[in-house]
Design a protein around this motif. Structure first.
Motif, PDB file in Angstrom:
ATOM      1  N   LEU A 268       0.762  -1.072   0.022  1.00 25.37           N
ATOM      2  CA  LEU A 268       0.080   0.067   0.108  1.00 25.37           C
ATOM      3  C   LEU A 268       0.817   1.315   0.147  1.00 25.37           C
ATOM      4  O   LEU A 268       0.422   2.053  -0.475  1.00 25.37           O
ATOM      5  CB  LEU A 268      -0.912  -0.160   1.168  1.00 25.37           C
ATOM      6  N   GLY A 269       2.036   1.126   0.769  1.00 27.58           N
ATOM      7  CA  GLY A 269       2.832   2.353   0.648  1.00 27.58           C
ATOM      8  C   GLY A 269       3.509   2.706  -0.834  1.00 27.58           C
ATOM      9  O   GLY A 269       3.380   3.644  -1.033  1.00 27.58           O
ATOM     10  N   LEU A 270       3.841   1.572  -1.384  1.00 26.59           N
ATOM     11  CA  LEU A 270       4.406   1.728  -2.822  1.00 26.59           C
ATOM     12  C   LEU A 270       3.334   2.261  -3.397  1.00 26.59           C
ATOM     13  O   LEU A 270       3.799   3.164  -4.540  1.00 26.59           O
ATOM     14  CB  LEU A 270       4.883   0.267  -3.424  1.00 26.59           C
ATOM     15  N   LYS A 271       2.162   1.955  -3.554  1.00 28.73           N
ATOM     16  CA  LYS A 271       1.174   2.317  -4.460  1.00 28.73           C
ATOM     17  C   LYS A 271       0.810   3.905  -4.127  1.00 28.73           C
ATOM     18  O   LYS A 271       0.609   4.649  -4.912  1.00 28.73           O
ATOM     19  CB  LYS A 271      -0.295   1.432  -4.096  1.00 28.73           C
ATOM     20  N   THR A 272       0.844   4.131  -2.873  1.00 30.96           N
ATOM     21  CA  THR A 272       0.562   5.582  -2.407  1.00 30.96           C
ATOM     22  C   THR A 272       1.693   6.386  -2.769  1.00 30.96           C
ATOM     23  O   THR A 272       1.460   7.515  -3.770  1.00 30.96           O
ATOM     24  CB  THR A 272       0.698   5.768  -1.163  1.00 30.96           C
ATOM     25  N   VAL A 273       3.115   5.918  -2.793  1.00 34.78           N
ATOM     26  CA  VAL A 273       4.125   6.825  -3.469  1.00 34.78           C
ATOM     27  C   VAL A 273       4.149   7.040  -4.761  1.00 34.78           C
ATOM     28  O   VAL A 273       4.324   8.106  -5.334  1.00 34.78           O
ATOM     29  CB  VAL A 273       5.348   6.012  -2.897  1.00 34.78           C
ATOM     30  N   ARG A 274       3.899   5.935  -5.708  1.00 42.82           N
ATOM     31  CA  ARG A 274       3.644   5.999  -7.109  1.00 42.82           C
ATOM     32  C   ARG A 274       2.695   6.763  -7.548  1.00 42.82           C
ATOM     33  O   ARG A 274       2.692   7.426  -8.448  1.00 42.82           O
ATOM     34  CB  ARG A 274       3.489   4.730  -7.796  1.00 42.82           C
ATOM     35  N   ALA A 275       1.442   6.781  -6.801  1.00 44.61           N
ATOM     36  CA  ALA A 275       0.417   7.629  -7.284  1.00 44.61           C
ATOM     37  C   ALA A 275       0.705   9.081  -6.985  1.00 44.61           C
ATOM     38  O   ALA A 275       0.435  10.102  -7.767  1.00 44.61           O
ATOM     39  CB  ALA A 275      -0.991   7.381  -6.498  1.00 44.61           C
ATOM     40  N   SER A 276       1.523   9.527  -5.844  1.00 47.70           N
ATOM     41  CA  SER A 276       1.737  10.854  -5.637  1.00 47.70           C
ATOM     42  C   SER A 276       2.881  11.485  -5.945  1.00 47.70           C
ATOM     43  O   SER A 276       3.129  12.518  -6.452  1.00 47.70           O
ATOM     44  CB  SER A 276       1.463  11.189  -4.121  1.00 47.70           C
ATOM     45  N   VAL A 277       3.904  10.487  -6.234  1.00 44.24           N
ATOM     46  CA  VAL A 277       5.325  11.192  -6.310  1.00 44.24           C
ATOM     47  C   VAL A 277       5.595  10.931  -7.925  1.00 44.24           C
ATOM     48  O   VAL A 277       6.323  11.805  -8.405  1.00 44.24           O
ATOM     49  CB  VAL A 277       6.456  10.466  -5.510  1.00 44.24           C
ATOM     50  N   PHE A 278       5.179   9.717  -8.386  1.00 45.50           N
ATOM     51  CA  PHE A 278       5.691   9.542  -9.912  1.00 45.50           C
ATOM     52  C   PHE A 278       4.442   9.681 -10.895  1.00 45.50           C
ATOM     53  O   PHE A 278       4.562   9.154 -12.035  1.00 45.50           O
ATOM     54  CB  PHE A 278       5.992   8.112  -9.845  1.00 45.50           C
ATOM     55  N   ARG A 279       3.752  10.657 -10.429  1.00 41.01           N
ATOM     56  CA  ARG A 279       2.527  10.943 -11.232  1.00 41.01           C
ATOM     57  C   ARG A 279       3.028  11.681 -12.637  1.00 41.01           C
ATOM     58  O   ARG A 279       3.997  12.445 -12.251  1.00 41.01           O
ATOM     59  CB  ARG A 279       1.095  11.392 -10.647  1.00 41.01           C
ATOM     60  N   ASP A 280       2.449  11.738 -13.552  1.00 40.42           N
ATOM     61  CA  ASP A 280       2.895  12.328 -14.542  1.00 40.42           C
ATOM     62  C   ASP A 280       2.680  13.767 -14.459  1.00 40.42           C
ATOM     63  O   ASP A 280       2.052  14.642 -14.378  1.00 40.42           O
ATOM     64  CB  ASP A 280       2.144  12.126 -16.017  1.00 40.42           C
TER      65      ASP A 280
END
Length: 189
Positions: free
Chosen positions: A177-189
Motif C-alpha cells: 500500500l505504501g508503494l502504491k501511495t508513493v507511485r500515485a503521488s510522487v511519480f504521477r505524470d
C-alpha cells in the motif's frame, strides 16, 4: 483413520489423540500442539532464519490440522506428517519472500532510473524528494513506520515484523500500500 495409518513410531497414545482430534476434542489438539510445536518451530526457524516467522508458520500448520480434523488422513507417523507440512509452509514462505524481494528490487530499480539524472534535473529531484517526504508523513503511522524501516533502513519484511511485533503478511500489506501511495503521488505524470 485406521490404526495402520498411524505408524508405530507415534505409538498408541498419539493414535488415540488423533482419533479424539478427528472427533473435535480440543484437549487432544492442545496435547498434540504442546508435544510437537516447539520441535517444529526449531526445525522451521533453521529454514527461515527467524523464530518469529517460524512460530507463525507452525501455528499455521496446526490451524490447518484443526480446520481439517474431520477429514484428517495421515499416512505414516504424525510427527513426520507435521514436519513435512511445516517444511512445505516454510518453503512457500521462502518462495514468497524471494518474489517479494525481486519485486522490491524492481521498484528500487524504477526509482533509481528516475534518480539517474543530469545536473539540470537536480531541482526536479529535490521536488520529488520533498513530495516523497510529504507522502510518507501523510501515511497512517504504522504504514509510515513499516515503509521507513524498509526503505531507509533496508530491513526485510520478516525483520520488520519481528521488530514491530506484527505478522509478515501485515508488513507486506503495508509495504504494498505504501508503494502504491508513493507511485500515485510522487511519480504521477
Amino acid at each position: 483413520m485406521t490404526a495402520a495409518a498411524c505408524a508405530s513410531e507415534d505409538g498408541p497414545a498419539t493414535h488415540e489423540m488423533l482419533r479424539r482430534l478427528r472427533d473435535g476434542d480440543q484437549s487432544a489438539f492442545n496435547v498434540l500442539f504442546q508435544r510437537h510445536s516447539e520441535p517444529l518451530t526449531r526445525f522451521v526457524a533453521r529454514m527461515v532464519e527467524t523464530r518469529h516467522v517460524a512460530a507463525e508458520l507452525v501455528q499455521d500448520v496446526f490451524l490447518r490440522v484443526w480446520s481439517g480434523r474431520a477429514v484428517l488422513d495421515i499416512r505414516g507417523d504424525f510427527h513426520s506428517y507435521l514436519r513435512r507440512a511445516a517444511r512445505n509452509r516454510a518453503l512457500d514462505w521462502l518462495r514468497r519472500e524471494g518474489l517479494h524481494r525481486e519485486w522490491e528490487q524492481t521498484a528500487v530499480h524504477e526509482t533509481q532510473t528516475v534518480g539517474d539524472v543530469h545536473a539540470s534535473d537536480q531541482d526536479r529531484m529535490a521536488r520529488m524528494s520533498e513530495a516523497l517526504a510529504q507522502t510518507l508523513a501523510a501515511m497512517p503511522e504504522r504504514r509510515r513506520e513499516v515503509c521507513q524501516l524498509r526503505w531507509r533502513e533496508g530491513l526485510g519484511p520478516s525483520a520488520i515484523a519481528e521488530r514491530l511485533g506484527v505478522s509478515v503478511k501485515t508488513v507486506e500489506s503495508h509495504i504494498t500500500l505504501g508503494l502504491k501511495t508513493v507511485r500515485a503521488s510522487v511519480f504521477r505524470d
